[in-house]
Every structure is written in C-alpha cells, then in structure tokens.
Design a protein around this motif. Sequence first.
Motif, mmCIF file in Angstrom:
data_model
loop_
_atom_site.group_PDB
_atom_site.id
_atom_site.type_symbol
_atom_site.label_atom_id
_atom_site.label_comp_id
_atom_site.label_asym_id
_atom_site.label_seq_id
_atom_site.Cartn_x
_atom_site.Cartn_y
_atom_site.Cartn_z
ATOM 1 N N PHE A 157 2.676 -9.859 20.946
ATOM 2 C CA PHE A 157 1.778 -9.517 22.050
ATOM 3 C C PHE A 157 2.504 -9.679 23.387
ATOM 4 O O PHE A 157 2.449 -8.796 24.249
ATOM 5 N N ALA A 158 3.194 -10.797 23.553
ATOM 6 C CA ALA A 158 3.928 -11.051 24.795
ATOM 7 C C ALA A 158 4.976 -9.980 25.043
ATOM 8 O O ALA A 158 5.159 -9.503 26.175
ATOM 9 N N ALA A 159 5.689 -9.576 23.988
ATOM 10 C CA ALA A 159 6.702 -8.540 24.127
ATOM 11 C C ALA A 159 6.091 -7.210 24.529
ATOM 12 O O ALA A 159 6.651 -6.472 25.343
ATOM 13 N N GLY A 160 4.915 -6.896 23.972
ATOM 14 C CA GLY A 160 4.245 -5.653 24.346
ATOM 15 C C GLY A 160 3.828 -5.639 25.802
ATOM 16 O O GLY A 160 4.011 -4.638 26.508
ATOM 17 N N VAL A 161 3.281 -6.763 26.276
ATOM 18 C CA VAL A 161 2.878 -6.859 27.681
ATOM 19 C C VAL A 161 4.106 -6.733 28.589
ATOM 20 O O VAL A 161 4.099 -5.994 29.578
ATOM 21 N N MET A 162 5.171 -7.451 28.252
ATOM 22 C CA MET A 162 6.374 -7.411 29.092
ATOM 23 C C MET A 162 6.988 -6.013 29.121
ATOM 24 O O MET A 162 7.394 -5.530 30.190
ATOM 25 N N SER A 163 7.071 -5.359 27.978
ATOM 26 C CA SER A 163 7.689 -4.033 27.943
ATOM 27 C C SER A 163 6.909 -3.040 28.794
ATOM 28 O O SER A 163 7.496 -2.192 29.476
ATOM 29 N N HIS A 164 5.579 -3.152 28.793
ATOM 30 C CA HIS A 164 4.778 -2.258 29.634
ATOM 31 C C HIS A 164 4.995 -2.578 31.111
ATOM 32 O O HIS A 164 5.100 -1.669 31.943
ATOM 33 N N ALA A 165 5.074 -3.866 31.424
ATOM 34 C CA ALA A 165 5.325 -4.254 32.813
ATOM 35 C C ALA A 165 6.656 -3.682 33.300
ATOM 36 O O ALA A 165 6.746 -3.146 34.414
#
Length: 302
Positions: free
Chosen positions: A248-256
Amino acid sequence: MTDVDVLVVGPTSENQIVLLDELPRPEPHTVFARSTTTALGGTSAGKALHLVDRGVATMLLTTQGDDATGEGLMDALRGCGIDLRAVRTDGPSERHLNLMSARGERVSIYLQAAGAIPEEELRRARATAREALAQARAVFLDLSELSRRLIPEVSALAHEVWVDLHDYDGEEAFHRPFLEAADVVLMNGDRIDAPSTYLRGLVADGKTLAVCTLGARGAIAVGPDGSFARVEAPKVDVVDPNGAGDAFAAGVMSHALRVGGAAALTGDALWEALEAGSAQAVRAITSRQLSPLLDAPRAPRP
C-alpha cells in the motif's frame, strides 16, 4: 551508480509464516495451523519489491547476515530488479516468526534480530546513501538501527523523506527521531486513538502528508492542504496478508512521484494515491509471497 528514483533503507528478513484460524489466546492451549511456509520478508524488502513492480527505479540499502540465508535473500531481491546494496552485520540474518489469523491479524516474533553493524560497514552505508540521495526523488526510511544511524544524512540531503511508523501509539520514544525526520508519515491504526485527528495534527504541525491504514476498514489520509480522503478495503480472496501495508505504501508513493511529489497530493490526487495504494495491496495479498515478482524467474547473480 544506476538511476535511482527512490532509496529505501531498512530491514530484510527470513520469515516463517504460520497461518491460524485466529490468533492464540493468552493462556496455555493447543492450536492447529492451517499452513506454514518460509519466505522472504522485511518491511523494506516489501516496499522495494512493490515500488519496482510499479515501475519505480529503486535502490534498497539493507542489512545482510553472515550466513547462507542472507546470501539467498539478497539474490532473490536482485533477481526482481532491485538495485540492492547490502550492509554486512555481525552474526546470522534477521529471522521472524509471523503468526497470522484468517482476518489478517499478525503477531511477529523476532527469532533472530539483525546483528550489530561494524563501523567500516556503517561508513560504506553512509557513502552509499549520500551518493543515492544526490539523485533520488524520495527516500523511504523504515524503522531499523541502520535507518536510525543514517537519519543525519537523510535529513540533510533527501528531497522528500517518507517514514512508516507501523503500529505507533503516538508516544513511543524509539519512533520519535523517525517522526521528526519525516515529511510524509504512514502508519497503521492498531494502537493510535482517533487516527483521523492524529493525522490532521501531523499535517498542522508541518508534515506534508499523513496516511493511516485501518485494516478491513480501508485507509485514510490528510493532504498538504488539510484535505481528507478515505478508501475502502478491496474485497478480494486473500491468499496471504503479509506485506499488504508495505505494498500500500509503495502504491501511494509511486502515485505521488508520478504527480510531482507528496505536496501535489491535494483534492482528487490524494484519493487517487490511496486508490493506487489499495490496488498495489491487492497485488500483495493475492500472492503467496511478499510480492508476485518473487514468482518470476530469477536473473543470474552478478
């Protein structure tokens, strides 16, 4: 050095995973496991794998024990396309026993903590971090002794510091240096009262972004403009809940990163980042390993 979008600093481990119908009661009794497996683990390994899965050029700076287990873990991560830099520690590799319930609850028992980092290895780690931070757009600093020792370099050089506080209760002293270094705070809601209020307070105090996962209730976030977003937990058949929070954290960061950094996560972009996190979490919980990348054929060891 290869191109680096994100530097991830923190642990890799070997995990023995025991799946139970429910977590054991705090009294003497016998239970039967649904299954037991041994797999690659570690919160930083999980984030690095899922960032690579999202197409983000990722360097992982992690600890490695002086045993064959450590060599195998490092080979597996390199085979998934991670630019891996190993910091050799004294003694065996980190090992955990994870008791998992059918609902995704977890008790993690350290069978073997990471050994001490020799001074020469720490000097090499600092040099590697400085070189990576010169080009990385963001750093993910996970809770570990290696990360704690690199906070001065990260604070001085990183463009954007993301920190995962996991089950922080808002008071524990060990977490404080990480919290102070962070531009972006991620955590889960297991031990925090009124998580939405706490997240708003973090942003009001100067953090760029604050995110909290709530298990089966989804996730919430407060953006840099004070906007609030929430997503529901995806309804899928769970194969293995390990690594969901890191994915989940990786998905949020990649979108950011895609929209210009955490400061750009306002309005719809904040909700879209949580949606990206949820989609990546599905990649984790529907795989029998920490990431489906681990099921792919391994590249030859360099």
